[in-house]
Write a protein that holds these residues in place. Structure first.
Motif, PDB file in Angstrom:
ATOM      1  N   LEU A 235     101.911  21.550 -40.127  1.00  0.00           N
ATOM      2  CA  LEU A 235     100.722  21.409 -41.086  1.00  0.00           C
ATOM      3  C   LEU A 235      99.500  21.800 -40.105  1.00  0.00           C
ATOM      4  CD1 LEU A 235     100.847  18.219 -43.365  1.00  0.00           C
ATOM      5  CD2 LEU A 235     100.604  20.704 -43.687  1.00  0.00           C
ATOM      6  N   LEU A 236      99.076  22.949 -40.097  1.00  0.00           N
ATOM      7  CA  LEU A 236      97.910  23.401 -39.345  1.00  0.00           C
ATOM      8  C   LEU A 236      96.743  22.608 -39.969  1.00  0.00           C
ATOM      9  CD1 LEU A 236      98.304  27.070 -39.118  1.00  0.00           C
ATOM     10  CD2 LEU A 236      99.164  25.087 -37.426  1.00  0.00           C
ATOM     11  N   GLU A 237      96.512  22.370 -41.048  1.00  0.00           N
ATOM     12  CA  GLU A 237      95.329  21.633 -41.593  1.00  0.00           C
ATOM     13  C   GLU A 237      95.572  21.110 -43.244  1.00  0.00           C
ATOM     14  OE1 GLU A 237      91.787  24.474 -41.861  1.00  0.00           O
ATOM     15  OE2 GLU A 237      91.079  23.282 -43.733  1.00  0.00           O
ATOM     16  N   ILE A 238      94.960  19.959 -43.398  1.00  0.00           N
ATOM     17  CA  ILE A 238      95.291  19.345 -44.599  1.00  0.00           C
ATOM     18  C   ILE A 238      93.919  18.565 -45.080  1.00  0.00           C
ATOM     19  CG2 ILE A 238      95.986  17.091 -43.540  1.00  0.00           C
ATOM     20  CD1 ILE A 238      98.048  16.557 -45.529  1.00  0.00           C
ATOM     21  N   GLY A 239      93.910  18.823 -46.442  1.00  0.00           N
ATOM     22  CA  GLY A 239      92.251  18.293 -46.651  1.00  0.00           C
ATOM     23  C   GLY A 239      92.264  18.436 -48.283  1.00  0.00           C
ATOM     24  N   VAL A 240      91.139  18.197 -48.805  1.00  0.00           N
ATOM     25  CA  VAL A 240      90.609  18.160 -50.203  1.00  0.00           C
ATOM     26  C   VAL A 240      89.713  19.206 -50.534  1.00  0.00           C
ATOM     27  CG1 VAL A 240      91.304  16.072 -50.497  1.00  0.00           C
ATOM     28  CG2 VAL A 240      88.960  16.473 -50.162  1.00  0.00           C
ATOM     29  N   PRO A 243      84.055  21.495 -54.259  1.00  0.00           N
ATOM     30  CA  PRO A 243      85.219  22.242 -54.220  1.00  0.00           C
ATOM     31  C   PRO A 243      85.666  23.344 -53.150  1.00  0.00           C
ATOM     32  CG  PRO A 243      83.209  22.960 -55.336  1.00  0.00           C
ATOM     33  CD  PRO A 243      82.953  22.010 -54.625  1.00  0.00           C
ATOM     34  N   GLU A 244      84.479  22.931 -52.154  1.00  0.00           N
ATOM     35  CA  GLU A 244      84.883  23.812 -50.840  1.00  0.00           C
ATOM     36  C   GLU A 244      85.850  22.937 -49.971  1.00  0.00           C
ATOM     37  OE1 GLU A 244      84.190  26.715 -50.842  1.00  0.00           O
ATOM     38  OE2 GLU A 244      82.445  26.181 -52.506  1.00  0.00           O
ATOM     39  N   PRO A 245      86.692  23.625 -49.045  1.00  0.00           N
ATOM     40  CA  PRO A 245      87.830  22.831 -48.515  1.00  0.00           C
ATOM     41  C   PRO A 245      87.172  21.759 -47.495  1.00  0.00           C
ATOM     42  CG  PRO A 245      87.753  25.367 -47.789  1.00  0.00           C
ATOM     43  CD  PRO A 245      86.872  25.266 -49.086  1.00  0.00           C
ATOM     44  N   THR A 248      90.773  16.621 -43.975  1.00  0.00           N
ATOM     45  CA  THR A 248      90.951  15.240 -43.672  1.00  0.00           C
ATOM     46  C   THR A 248      92.128  14.557 -43.080  1.00  0.00           C
ATOM     47  OG1 THR A 248      92.766  15.099 -45.715  1.00  0.00           O
ATOM     48  CG2 THR A 248      90.420  14.993 -46.360  1.00  0.00           C
ATOM     49  N   LYS A 249      92.198  13.455 -42.744  1.00  0.00           N
ATOM     50  CA  LYS A 249      92.987  13.017 -41.613  1.00  0.00           C
ATOM     51  C   LYS A 249      94.515  12.819 -42.404  1.00  0.00           C
ATOM     52  CE  LYS A 249      90.180  10.994 -38.134  1.00  0.00           C
ATOM     53  NZ  LYS A 249      88.719  11.164 -38.745  1.00  0.00           N
ATOM     54  N   GLY A 250      94.619  12.887 -43.540  1.00  0.00           N
ATOM     55  CA  GLY A 250      95.911  12.746 -44.121  1.00  0.00           C
ATOM     56  C   GLY A 250      95.600  12.572 -45.603  1.00  0.00           C
ATOM     57  N   LEU A 251      96.758  12.689 -46.282  1.00  0.00           N
ATOM     58  CA  LEU A 251      96.803  12.614 -47.868  1.00  0.00           C
ATOM     59  C   LEU A 251      97.859  11.482 -48.269  1.00  0.00           C
ATOM     60  CD1 LEU A 251      96.773  16.158 -49.326  1.00  0.00           C
ATOM     61  CD2 LEU A 251      94.759  14.590 -49.231  1.00  0.00           C
ATOM     62  N   GLY A 252      97.322  10.422 -49.091  1.00  0.00           N
ATOM     63  CA  GLY A 252      98.429   9.462 -49.415  1.00  0.00           C
ATOM     64  C   GLY A 252      98.861   9.468 -50.727  1.00  0.00           C
ATOM     65  N   VAL A 253      99.473   8.340 -51.133  1.00  0.00           N
ATOM     66  CA  VAL A 253      99.822   8.234 -52.581  1.00  0.00           C
ATOM     67  C   VAL A 253      98.814   8.475 -53.565  1.00  0.00           C
ATOM     68  CG1 VAL A 253     100.679   6.616 -54.464  1.00  0.00           C
ATOM     69  CG2 VAL A 253     101.757   6.455 -52.255  1.00  0.00           C
ATOM     70  N   GLU A 255      97.070  11.350 -53.998  1.00  0.00           N
ATOM     71  CA  GLU A 255      95.918  12.006 -53.637  1.00  0.00           C
ATOM     72  C   GLU A 255      96.389  13.563 -53.943  1.00  0.00           C
ATOM     73  OE1 GLU A 255      92.752  10.629 -50.918  1.00  0.00           O
ATOM     74  OE2 GLU A 255      94.654  10.311 -49.770  1.00  0.00           O
ATOM     75  N   VAL A 256      95.255  14.347 -54.196  1.00  0.00           N
ATOM     76  CA  VAL A 256      95.560  15.706 -54.562  1.00  0.00           C
ATOM     77  C   VAL A 256      94.892  16.416 -53.626  1.00  0.00           C
ATOM     78  CG1 VAL A 256      94.950  17.665 -56.194  1.00  0.00           C
ATOM     79  CG2 VAL A 256      95.759  15.419 -57.031  1.00  0.00           C
ATOM     80  N   GLY A 257      95.524  17.530 -52.735  1.00  0.00           N
ATOM     81  CA  GLY A 257      94.862  18.287 -51.848  1.00  0.00           C
ATOM     82  C   GLY A 257      95.328  19.528 -51.447  1.00  0.00           C
ATOM     83  N   TYR A 258      95.125  20.182 -50.351  1.00  0.00           N
ATOM     84  CA  TYR A 258      95.880  21.471 -49.916  1.00  0.00           C
ATOM     85  C   TYR A 258      96.197  21.360 -48.715  1.00  0.00           C
ATOM     86  CZ  TYR A 258      91.590  22.133 -46.975  1.00  0.00           C
ATOM     87  OH  TYR A 258      90.685  22.025 -45.845  1.00  0.00           O
ATOM     88  N   LEU A 259      97.116  22.131 -48.112  1.00  0.00           N
ATOM     89  CA  LEU A 259      97.891  22.193 -47.015  1.00  0.00           C
ATOM     90  C   LEU A 259      97.798  23.933 -46.467  1.00  0.00           C
ATOM     91  CD1 LEU A 259     101.367  20.826 -48.225  1.00  0.00           C
ATOM     92  CD2 LEU A 259      99.507  19.548 -47.019  1.00  0.00           C
ATOM     93  N   ILE A 260      97.663  23.946 -45.203  1.00  0.00           N
ATOM     94  CA  ILE A 260      97.640  25.188 -44.697  1.00  0.00           C
ATOM     95  C   ILE A 260      98.955  25.214 -43.582  1.00  0.00           C
ATOM     96  CG2 ILE A 260      96.451  26.950 -43.408  1.00  0.00           C
ATOM     97  CD1 ILE A 260      93.957  26.251 -44.950  1.00  0.00           C
ATOM     98  N   THR A 261      99.673  26.022 -43.663  1.00  0.00           N
ATOM     99  CA  THR A 261     100.809  26.135 -42.582  1.00  0.00           C
ATOM    100  C   THR A 261     100.977  27.252 -41.781  1.00  0.00           C
ATOM    101  OG1 THR A 261     102.530  26.955 -44.354  1.00  0.00           O
ATOM    102  CG2 THR A 261     102.220  24.369 -43.855  1.00  0.00           C
ATOM    103  N   GLY A 262     100.065  28.319 -42.366  1.00  0.00           N
ATOM    104  CA  GLY A 262     100.466  29.761 -41.576  1.00  0.00           C
ATOM    105  C   GLY A 262     101.288  30.441 -42.199  1.00  0.00           C
ATOM    106  N   VAL A 263     101.795  30.016 -43.533  1.00  0.00           N
ATOM    107  CA  VAL A 263     102.601  30.983 -44.243  1.00  0.00           C
ATOM    108  C   VAL A 263     101.914  32.204 -44.553  1.00  0.00           C
ATOM    109  CG1 VAL A 263     104.058  30.860 -46.353  1.00  0.00           C
ATOM    110  CG2 VAL A 263     104.458  29.190 -44.536  1.00  0.00           C
TER     111      VAL A 263
END
Ligand code: GTP
Length: 596
Positions: A235-240, A243-245, A248-253, A255-263
């Protein structure tokens, strides 16, 4: 944020009832977009979305909102309104606990209001009924509140009244969302499980995956596993999106957000898949989604043959962000090399085509769209036909075509016109209900092939724009279908082959041969144009012979003018296609294919 302080909701509505405008107001009111950055339809990022004023891809935004001194995080998931994109609506809804059901107070309930309401109910969402556009002089909020209340089983007073345009009532709506929509529930101590509800390709960041966390927690830098594809990624980056990205330090129960993995390809980060922690994986995946199936096929050809390579590259690129698009190479006598592409529907086709032309600078011609047929031969072999020119000759036992369950809503004065149209299109009436004294819901089973061909335009014109339509696949049926070929001097022209109901074969044949006679220039010999079912000719036109001589127009004299004419004729020759001995300008094929 603690789950008790989170509210996940969607806005669902019929097309043009004002979702995007209302979303804009919410962004402003909650302060996530300031006045200066504000532009209409903030969330519609694609040019085509903005120009056509429609939403194609879903979006998720997090907005802070304080209600009675408590700070909440509202996650709004915007959904597309058009029938082609229903699958996007259903997967967005699965990430929510509540839905704002938005109805235009000057229009009332429409076909997609119903379709979206049913999807929300299937997902057990709390529904908040809202009448929009109350600033319009033509608005009849009281009347439609009755209709809406009757539909969802509440009191008319429970329907909120807002204007996305002026902002009236939007604050009260945000308060209602906090009070009525349940907080998400999940187990914070369980292994992480998050559901992928969207995956988009971004030129700069690669694939951005939108998730809704159900259990546990996801952190940046940890290794995640995708449960269906069994791949692991860092997980390179995680956030919300706000509306701009915002990382964040994490997403818990909840929560809605985005993940970036380099895929790099959306197919590696599939919508409906479950994300878990690789070191401490969940034992069971979350329930996935139905994969969208292409319903409509069409050939896409570059007008300039040398654009074939660029077209393939462009399709590969679009596919990175549009998992529903399918394509494979095909070639045609008339049009050269191109691709047979599968789409969710006609709007999807138009959008893909427009993006190819606009974003990649390609000039394209598309063949008449067709659906998928299942052919059973007398010796029981099965053939799936996605291209009419592959329709088998020989002994056919039966042909099956896809059908849809269509719902149409209209003022009752149009019942007759709608019935007439559906009759012409081989429809079978399934039921009819009055929503109020003067509005009726009609349900039909119709062949998909009859819907993809200008049905919606016809419905609109015969009801002066008042009827609305929604449909969903409903299996298939046996039908008397035949392939009609168009022949030039006895040679079939593949791009014009079509599969139609036996009763309509003759009129297609007459129409197409007539059109081609006008479009194909005379040759030095007579050219018969025929329409045929197998070996049986059902229509015929003839282009009579002429000696084609461009110089006949110049009386002796001007040598440079003559040379120019000859050169122009040579240029024209390059774009000629040979069908047997017949020379046909490519423009003729294009004109014949595109005029309907
Ligand atoms: P899709 O994204 O295509 O599903 O449409 P939508 O439901 O998001 O509709 P959109 O917000 O694009 O609004 C459709 C039209 O209605 C636009 O022309 C808006 O300007 C207009 N509109 C939206 N809300 C209001 C309102 O409260 N009052 C008035 N008068 N017009 C509105």
């Amino acid at each position: 944020t603690a789950p008790e302080l989170i509210r996940n909701f969607s806005i669902i509505a019929h097309i043009d009832h004002g979702k995007s405008t209302l979303a804009d107001r919410m962004l402003q009111l909650t302060g996530v977009v300031d006045q200066r950055q504000m532009r209409a339809q903030y969330l519609d990022r694609m040019d085509i979305e903005r120009e056509r004023g429609i939403t194609i891809k879903s979006q998720a935004v997090r907005m802070p909102w304080e209600e009675e001194g408590v700070a909440y995080a509202l996650n709004m998931i915007d959904t597309p309104g058009h029938v082609d994109f229903t699958y996007e609506v259903s997967r967005s809804l699965a990430a929510c606990e509540g839905a704002v059901l938005l109805v235009d107070a000057a229009q009332g309930i429409e076909a997609q209001t119903l379709a979206n309401l049913y999807l929300a109910m299937e997902n057990d969402l709390t529904i908040i009924p809202v009448l929009n556009k109350i600033d319009l002089p033509a608005a009849q909020p009281e009347k439609y509140a009755e209709e809406l209340a009757k539909l969802i089983g509440c009191e008319p007073e429970d329907c909120l009244k807002v204007s996305g345009k002026t902002g009236m009532g939007v604050e009260a709506l945000l308060g209602e969302i906090v009070r009525k929509v349940p907080a998400p529930v999940g187990n914070p101590d369980a292994p992480a499980r998050a559901m992928i509800f969207d995956s988009v390709y971004d030129t700069y960041r690669g694939v951005v995956t939108y998730v809704r966390v159900v259990d546990g927690m996801l952190h940046p830098r940890e290794r995640i596993a995708l449960m269906s594809t069994k791949t692991t990624h860092e997980l390179l980056e995680i956030g919300v999106s706000s509306p701009e990205p915002v990382p964040t330090k994490g997403l818990g129960v909840g929560e809605v957000g985005y993940l970036i993995t380099g895929v790099k390809d959306v197919r590696q980060s599939k919508v409906g898949d479950t994300v878990t922690n690789n070191a401490k994986p969940a034992s069971e995946a979350l329930e996935g989604y139905r994969e969208p199936l292409p319903m409509v096929f069409s050939g896409l050809y570059p007008i300039d043959g040398s654009d074939y390579g660029p077209l393939r590259e462009a399709l590969d690129k679009l596919k990175l962000s549009d998992a529903a698009l399918v394509y494979e190479p095909e070639s045609s006598v008339a049009l050269g090399f191109g691709f047979r592409c599968g789409f969710l529907g006609l709007l999807h086709l138009e959008i893909v085509r427009e993006r190819l032309e606009r974003e990649f600078g390609l000039d394209l011609i598309s063949t008449a769209p067709n659906v998928v047929y299942e052919v059973t031969m007398e010796d029981r072999t099965q053939i799936t036909v996605t291209n009419p020119s592959e329709f088998p000759g020989g002994k056919i036992d039966e042909v099956r075509e896809p059908v849809v369950r269509a719902t149409m809503l209209a003022p009752s004065e149009f019942i007759g016109s709608i019935m007439e149209l559906c009759q012409e299109r081989r429809g079978a009436l399934r039921g009819m209900d009055y929503l109020s004294e003067d509005r009726v819901e009609m349900r039909y089973t119709l062949p998909l092939a009859e819907i993809v061909f200008d049905f919606f335009d016809q419905l609109k014109s015969r009801t002066r724009g008042y009827a609305s339509l929604d449909y969903e696949p409903d299996g298939d049926q046996v039908a008397k279908l035949v392939k009609v070929d168009i022949l030039l001097q006895g040679e079939p022209v593949d791009a014009f082959s079509t599969i139609v109901h036996a009763d309509k074969a003759y009129s297609y044949g007459v129409m197409m041969t007539g059109k081609l006679r006008k479009l194909i220039p005379r040759q030095q010999f007579e050219v018969p144009i025929q329409a045929a079912i197998g070996a049986r000719v059902i229509a015929r036109e003839t282009i009579s012979a002429i000696r084609k001589d461009v110089l006949a127009k110049c009386y002796g004299g001007d040598i440079s003018r003559k040379r120019k004419l000859l050169e122009r004729q040579k240029e024209g020759k390059k774009r000629m296609k040979m069908v047997g001995r017949v020379e046909v300008p490519q423009e003729a094929f294009i004109a014949a294919l595109s005029s309907d």
